[in-house]
Each structure stands twice: as C-alpha cells, then as structure tokens.
Design a protein around this motif. Structure first.
Motif, PDB file in Angstrom:
ATOM      1  N   ALA A 221       0.838  -1.204   0.000  1.00 11.36           N
ATOM      2  CA  ALA A 221       0.000   0.000   0.000  1.00 11.36           C
ATOM      3  C   ALA A 221       0.872   1.253   0.000  1.00 11.36           C
ATOM      4  O   ALA A 221       0.533   2.269  -0.639  1.00 11.36           O
ATOM      5  CB  ALA A 221      -0.930  -0.012   1.212  1.00 11.36           C
ATOM      6  N   ALA A 222       2.012   1.218   0.705  1.00 10.78           N
ATOM      7  CA  ALA A 222       2.942   2.345   0.681  1.00 10.78           C
ATOM      8  C   ALA A 222       3.531   2.531  -0.710  1.00 10.78           C
ATOM      9  O   ALA A 222       3.663   3.671  -1.202  1.00 10.78           O
ATOM     10  CB  ALA A 222       4.054   2.119   1.702  1.00 10.78           C
ATOM     11  N   ALA A 223       3.881   1.425  -1.359  1.00 13.53           N
ATOM     12  CA  ALA A 223       4.410   1.517  -2.717  1.00 13.53           C
ATOM     13  C   ALA A 223       3.382   2.117  -3.669  1.00 13.53           C
ATOM     14  O   ALA A 223       3.722   2.879  -4.585  1.00 13.53           O
ATOM     15  CB  ALA A 223       4.845   0.134  -3.201  1.00 13.53           C
ATOM     16  N   TRP A 226       3.598   5.936  -3.076  1.00 17.77           N
ATOM     17  CA  TRP A 226       4.727   6.646  -3.682  1.00 17.77           C
ATOM     18  C   TRP A 226       4.731   6.516  -5.198  1.00 17.77           C
ATOM     19  O   TRP A 226       5.174   7.412  -5.900  1.00 17.77           O
ATOM     20  CB  TRP A 226       6.059   6.258  -3.047  1.00 17.77           C
ATOM     21  N   GLN A 227       4.185   5.422  -5.714  1.00 21.24           N
ATOM     22  CA  GLN A 227       4.084   5.309  -7.173  1.00 21.24           C
ATOM     23  C   GLN A 227       3.053   6.287  -7.715  1.00 21.24           C
ATOM     24  O   GLN A 227       3.247   6.867  -8.795  1.00 21.24           O
ATOM     25  CB  GLN A 227       3.704   3.873  -7.549  1.00 21.24           C
ATOM     26  N   GLY A 228       1.966   6.514  -6.967  1.00 21.99           N
ATOM     27  CA  GLY A 228       0.948   7.454  -7.407  1.00 21.99           C
ATOM     28  C   GLY A 228       1.381   8.905  -7.323  1.00 21.99           C
ATOM     29  O   GLY A 228       0.731   9.782  -7.902  1.00 21.99           O
ATOM     30  N   ARG A 241      11.693   1.689  -6.810  1.00 27.51           N
ATOM     31  CA  ARG A 241      11.278   0.333  -7.155  1.00 27.51           C
ATOM     32  C   ARG A 241      11.493  -0.531  -5.923  1.00 27.51           C
ATOM     33  O   ARG A 241      12.538  -0.464  -5.265  1.00 27.51           O
ATOM     34  CB  ARG A 241      12.090  -0.212  -8.319  1.00 27.51           C
ATOM     35  N   LEU A 242      10.492  -1.346  -5.609  1.00 27.06           N
ATOM     36  CA  LEU A 242      10.529  -2.215  -4.445  1.00 27.06           C
ATOM     37  C   LEU A 242      10.743  -3.660  -4.868  1.00 27.06           C
ATOM     38  O   LEU A 242      10.066  -4.155  -5.779  1.00 27.06           O
ATOM     39  CB  LEU A 242       9.216  -2.095  -3.661  1.00 27.06           C
ATOM     40  N   GLN A 262      -0.972  -2.647 -10.392  1.00 32.16           N
ATOM     41  CA  GLN A 262       0.077  -2.384 -11.381  1.00 32.16           C
ATOM     42  C   GLN A 262       1.291  -1.717 -10.716  1.00 32.16           C
ATOM     43  O   GLN A 262       1.803  -0.684 -11.164  1.00 32.16           O
ATOM     44  CB  GLN A 262      -0.456  -1.520 -12.533  1.00 32.16           C
ATOM     45  N   LEU A 263       1.748  -2.345  -9.667  1.00 33.17           N
ATOM     46  CA  LEU A 263       2.854  -1.796  -8.904  1.00 33.17           C
ATOM     47  C   LEU A 263       4.199  -2.192  -9.501  1.00 33.17           C
ATOM     48  O   LEU A 263       4.354  -3.286 -10.053  1.00 33.17           O
ATOM     49  CB  LEU A 263       2.793  -2.301  -7.457  1.00 33.17           C
ATOM     50  N   ASP A 264       5.163  -1.296  -9.363  1.00 32.90           N
ATOM     51  CA  ASP A 264       6.532  -1.590  -9.777  1.00 32.90           C
ATOM     52  C   ASP A 264       7.237  -2.289  -8.611  1.00 32.90           C
ATOM     53  O   ASP A 264       8.088  -1.716  -7.920  1.00 32.90           O
ATOM     54  CB  ASP A 264       7.252  -0.293 -10.150  1.00 32.90           C
TER      55      ASP A 264
END
Length: 385
Positions: A221-223, A226-228, A241-242, A262-264
């Motif tokens: 959820a944190a990723a 920060w991606q958004g 990138r995680l 669609q997370l990196d």
C-alpha cells in the motif's frame, strides 16, 4: 572448564536455527561438548554436525497435538540423558515448554535449563490462550529465561519466570558480495550506475518470509502511494522500485495486489545472496507488526544501507537513532519515509553512517557466547555446591 550442553529447538529454516547453529559452533570452539536435539529436517537445513555438535533427532512440531507431544517429551528426556547434559538450553516457546516437561519441575536434582524466547506469540482467541499456557510452562520451568528483546524479557517476568534477562541474538557475519553493484541493480530493474548520465532510481529492499507478521500488505500500500505521487516531481529518484526477497504462504495474495494495482514491485522468492542484495539496495524497509532483533536490520546497518522500520518489539532499542521509525500498519508514514530518503541523498548518507556506527556498538557473537557460558557456569556451580 568443559561443559556438556544440550541445545533444543523445533522446526526451523530461519533465524532460530541459524542462531542455534552459530551458538553450537561457538561453544564447540571454546571446548564445550554440544548436543543439538531437534527435528531431523532442521538438521538437514543447518548441518549441526558441521558445527562440531552431536545431533539427536526428536520431532518437535510447531502445532499442539497432545499424543504426539507426550511422545516428544519422552524422546527429549531420553536424548538429554544420552547426552549426559549438565545444562539444557531450549530455543523458542514450543521447545522450551516440551523441554520443561521432559526435565520436570525445578529442584536440586533436576538438570538446570535455560530458555531463549525469540518471538512473540502473535495469535488471538482460543489459540492465544493455548499459547499463553505454553509460554507460562516454558518460563516457569526454566532456571533462566533469555529474551531476545526487552519486551520478551518483560513478558517472561509477567508469566512467572524467576530469572529473566536480555539475551541479544546477533546476526552472523554475511559473506562478502560476489557481484558488482551495477550488475545487481541491472538485474533488479533499476539499471547500472550512471546509465546515460541520468540519475539512478532508488531501489527499496525488503527481506523476510511472506507471512502475516511481516505485513507486506501495508508495504505494498505504501508503494502504491509513492508510485501514485510520480506526477508531483520530475526526479526519477522519487519513484522507487521495491523488491521483496522471501517465500511464504501469502505469495499469491501479494502478487495479486501487485498485479491489480500495477505496482513496480518484484517478489524475488527465496534468495541466498542477501549480501549482494544489500550492496544493490538504497533503502531497506521492515514493515513488520513485531520483531525482536531482526537479523536483516542488523545486516543492513552493517552494510551501510539506510533503514525504515516499524517501531515495534525490540526494533527501537536495536536501531536507536540509526533508522527512520514509523508506526506499524501505516502505509502513509512508510511512503513518506521512503520518499524522504529517495529525494535527499544527504539523508541517505547520514542514516548509512549512523547505521554503521550503531552496528559496531551492538553485542557481537563472542559477547553473546560469554553471556551464555557465564549462565551455564552459574547453573552448574549451583548444582555442584
């Protein structure tokens, strides 16, 4: 003076087994006779004979099963007798409780025992009540209880331990990295240093079993946060990138979240190259709901990788001011901390330096061996008076 020590543990593929292996090796190197008692599959994973210890297989399962546990108690009693142990040192609640039953109630003729509590019992409902009874049994039957963190020491005292002390568990030294940073970063999807003269992307690393305690759902959820936020800045460093190294029962659920949002983010599976991963990483994140003295945090600080960690269990006492601490279960605070380190290289450098200093100040393996040997001597001296 040489002592005969029996180390007891249950099923393990992680930190507890690694600690018992290193403890056995250290005691043997100092002249003690060590017998490790535990499941055969744990020995297959860690190879206690290579540490110079004898090994006696006894099945100590993770779950409660009274008929099986009665058989385990009998087998433990026989294994301790065969080892002619002067002190029994059990690791973990299950091993501690069953060893306590095998040795009987504390009295002048009983083989003295130590129990190290490595983990909190994170459960609810009927299971929590059952685990509390096991904790009480382990704590009350032991002559000395060691807690890997201060909250575990306090827990042991609350449960009725007569003598509870802090027993830090140090991370064993990692091997030297075998690959170049640029090669590792390219493999992990952030490119080598200085590609096309552009600023590097930030690589965020998490390491640990894909299980509820690690709370990777909050980290994802944190990723997502920060991606958004990428449209708020022109700097590629602000979009980390995680990568997550580890296996476990929540893999499919986590991959589903990664795909849906669609997370990196990449799930790397089990990795034996933690030193190489740390060499490649810019930030390490620990999102756990509880930890005692997370080995990966110790390793990251030694390696000079800035740490963002949840302020739970023994983590605050472990890191001091050498990490950014955030509340558990709060993706916004994790995202803010990671973005801060991503955007400000000076902050990364400052926390890297603090981490190295903090790691040097922590008790090392030799100091921990000094502590347990002193406890063993206390107990054997009291028996021989």
């Amino acid at each position: 003076m040489t002592a005969r020590i029996a180390l007891v543990l249950g099923t393990s593929t992680g930190g507890v087994g690694a600690h018992v292996h290193d403890l056995a090796a250290g005691l043997v190197a100092r002249g003690d006779q060590v017998t490790v008692i535990g499941p055969a599959q744990t020995d297959e994973h860690f190879g206690f004979a290579k540490a110079g210890a004898d090994f006696r297989p006894v099945s100590i399962a993770a779950s409660v099963n009274p008929p099986r546990d009665f058989a385990t108690v009998r087998a433990l009693r026989a294994a301790v007798a065969e080892a002619n142990a002067e002190v029994v040192h059990a690791h973990g609640v299950r091993a501690g409780a069953l060893a306590g039953l095998a040795l009987g109630r504390t009295n002048a003729n009983r083989t003295p025992s130590v129990v190290t509590l490595h983990n909190a019992m994170l459960a609810t409902g009927i299971k929590a009540r059952l685990l509390t009874q096991l904790e009480k049994l382990a704590a009350r039957r032991a002559n000395v209880v060691l807690g890997a963190s201060a909250d575990l020491v306090e827990r042991a005292r609350t449960l009725g331990a007569r003598d509870a002390r802090l027993g830090p568990v140090p991370a064993p030294p990692l091997p030297e990295p075998t690959r170049l940073r640029a090669d590792m970063r390219a493999e992990l999807g952030v490119g080598g240093e200085g590609d096309s003269g552009a600023a590097e992307r930030i690589l965020v690393l998490a390491v640990g079993r894909l299980a509820p305690q690690k709370d990777y759902a909050t980290l994802l959820a944190a990723a997502r946060i920060w991606q958004g936020a990428r449209e708020l800045t022109d700097s590629p460093q602000a979009v980390p990138r995680l990568v997550i190294a580890g296996e476990g029962p929540l893999r499919d659920d986590l991959q589903g979240d990664i795909d849906r949002w669609q997370l990196d983010v990449a799930l790397l599976g089990h990795r034996a190259d933690v030193a190489d991963l740390l060499l490649a990483a810019d930030v390490l994140v620990l999102s756990s709901t509880w930890e005692a003295r997370a080995l990966i945090v110790q390793e990251a600080m030694r390696a000079g990788v800035p740490v963002v960690a949840t302020a739970v269990g023994g983590t605050p006492e472990l890191v001091g001011d050498a990490a950014i601490l955030v509340p558990p279960g709060d993706p916004h605070e994790i995202a803010i901390a990671v973005q801060r380190l991503a955007q400000y290289p000076d902050d990364r450098a400052r926390f890297a330096a603090r981490g190295r200093d903090r790691a040097r100040a922590l008790p090392d393996a030799e100091q921990c061996l000094d502590q347990v040997q002193a406890i063993y001597s206390e107990l054997t001296d009291s028996v021989n008076r």
